[in-house]
Design a protein around this motif. Structure first.
Motif, PDB file in Angstrom:
ATOM      1  N   ASP A  60       0.826  -1.213   0.000  1.00 50.73           N
ATOM      2  CA  ASP A  60       0.000   0.000   0.000  1.00 50.73           C
ATOM      3  C   ASP A  60       0.857   1.258   0.000  1.00 50.73           C
ATOM      4  O   ASP A  60       0.495   2.255  -0.627  1.00 50.73           O
ATOM      5  N   GLU A  61       2.000   1.217   0.686  1.00 45.48           N
ATOM      6  CA  GLU A  61       2.897   2.378   0.719  1.00 45.48           C
ATOM      7  C   GLU A  61       3.503   2.647  -0.659  1.00 45.48           C
ATOM      8  O   GLU A  61       3.594   3.791  -1.099  1.00 45.48           O
ATOM      9  N   VAL A  62       3.894   1.583  -1.354  1.00 51.42           N
ATOM     10  CA  VAL A  62       4.453   1.749  -2.701  1.00 51.42           C
ATOM     11  C   VAL A  62       3.391   2.315  -3.640  1.00 51.42           C
ATOM     12  O   VAL A  62       3.652   3.245  -4.412  1.00 51.42           O
ATOM     13  N   ILE A  63       2.196   1.800  -3.570  1.00 58.65           N
ATOM     14  CA  ILE A  63       1.105   2.282  -4.422  1.00 58.65           C
ATOM     15  C   ILE A  63       0.786   3.741  -4.100  1.00 58.65           C
ATOM     16  O   ILE A  63       0.588   4.551  -5.006  1.00 58.65           O
ATOM     17  N   ARG A  64       0.748   4.078  -2.823  1.00 51.86           N
ATOM     18  CA  ARG A  64       0.473   5.456  -2.421  1.00 51.86           C
ATOM     19  C   ARG A  64       1.558   6.381  -2.956  1.00 51.86           C
ATOM     20  O   ARG A  64       1.284   7.458  -3.483  1.00 51.86           O
ATOM     21  N   GLN A  65       2.804   5.931  -2.852  1.00 55.94           N
ATOM     22  CA  GLN A  65       3.921   6.743  -3.319  1.00 55.94           C
ATOM     23  C   GLN A  65       3.821   6.977  -4.828  1.00 55.94           C
ATOM     24  O   GLN A  65       4.032   8.084  -5.304  1.00 55.94           O
ATOM     25  N   LEU A  80      10.300  -2.498  -5.926  1.00 55.74           N
ATOM     26  CA  LEU A  80      10.157  -1.046  -5.790  1.00 55.74           C
ATOM     27  C   LEU A  80      10.363  -0.581  -4.353  1.00 55.74           C
ATOM     28  O   LEU A  80      10.909   0.495  -4.118  1.00 55.74           O
ATOM     29  N   ALA A  81       9.933  -1.386  -3.395  1.00 61.01           N
ATOM     30  CA  ALA A  81      10.079  -1.016  -1.990  1.00 61.01           C
ATOM     31  C   ALA A  81      11.544  -0.946  -1.567  1.00 61.01           C
ATOM     32  O   ALA A  81      11.903  -0.179  -0.667  1.00 61.01           O
ATOM     33  N   LYS A  82      12.403  -1.698  -2.234  1.00 61.41           N
ATOM     34  CA  LYS A  82      13.825  -1.741  -1.881  1.00 61.41           C
ATOM     35  C   LYS A  82      14.649  -0.665  -2.593  1.00 61.41           C
ATOM     36  O   LYS A  82      15.799  -0.447  -2.243  1.00 61.41           O
ATOM     37  N   MET A  83      14.069  -0.011  -3.579  1.00 62.51           N
ATOM     38  CA  MET A  83      14.818   0.966  -4.368  1.00 62.51           C
ATOM     39  C   MET A  83      15.003   2.282  -3.636  1.00 62.51           C
ATOM     40  O   MET A  83      14.162   2.683  -2.841  1.00 62.51           O
ATOM     41  N   GLU A  84      16.116   2.941  -3.965  1.00 61.44           N
ATOM     42  CA  GLU A  84      16.315   4.306  -3.488  1.00 61.44           C
ATOM     43  C   GLU A  84      15.390   5.216  -4.285  1.00 61.44           C
ATOM     44  O   GLU A  84      14.885   4.845  -5.333  1.00 61.44           O
ATOM     45  N   ARG A  85      15.215   6.427  -3.796  1.00 63.77           N
ATOM     46  CA  ARG A  85      14.260   7.346  -4.427  1.00 63.77           C
ATOM     47  C   ARG A  85      14.592   7.624  -5.901  1.00 63.77           C
ATOM     48  O   ARG A  85      13.711   7.600  -6.747  1.00 63.77           O
ATOM     49  N   LYS A  86      15.856   7.874  -6.219  1.00 63.50           N
ATOM     50  CA  LYS A  86      16.237   8.164  -7.607  1.00 63.50           C
ATOM     51  C   LYS A  86      15.936   6.976  -8.518  1.00 63.50           C
ATOM     52  O   LYS A  86      15.445   7.142  -9.637  1.00 63.50           O
ATOM     53  N   GLN A  87      16.258   5.790  -8.052  1.00 65.73           N
ATOM     54  CA  GLN A  87      15.981   4.591  -8.839  1.00 65.73           C
ATOM     55  C   GLN A  87      14.480   4.409  -9.025  1.00 65.73           C
ATOM     56  O   GLN A  87      14.019   4.032 -10.095  1.00 65.73           O
TER      57      GLN A  87
END
Length: 108
Positions: free
Chosen positions: A7-12, A53-60
């Motif tokens: 849910d956090e990834v989708i929200r982001q 996606l949850a493991k990626m840094e913001r730029k990635q």
């Protein structure tokens, strides 16, 4: 993956990347109605990759979303172009067909 992480990834994606996805899609498609379709397809593809996606840094993460939006917009553009080309061919075949009024029955 836990539902909370998903849910956090989708929200982001939905909140932080909405404008990015729409801008990329519109620059390729020039059609607001198809932009929403692209965004939905990107979200669906990202649902399958939430752990990654949850493991990626913001730029990635941003780069991944931008690439997904670009690829999906190009796919939609190709679909639209093929549809328009086929539609034109059907119309041309119909309008260029002389019909029974112009059939030379003497040739038979």
């Amino acid at each position: 993956m836990k539902d909370v992480e998903r849910d956090e990834v989708i929200r982001q994606i939905d909140e932080e990347c909405d404008l990015l996805i729409r801008k990329i899609a519109f620059n390729i498609l020039h059609d607001y109605s198809t932009v929403d379709d692209v965004k939905q397809h990107v979200l669906i593809k990202c649902l399958r990759k939430t752990e990654l996606l949850a493991k990626m840094e913001r730029k990635q993460f941003i780069a991944y979303i931008a690439t997904a939006a670009k690829n999906e917009a190009i796919t939609e553009y190709r679909k639209k172009t093929v549809y328009e080309n086929n539609k034109t061919k059907v119309v041309e075949a119909y309008t260029n067909n002389p019909g029974m009024d112009y059939v030379d029955f003497q040739a038979f």
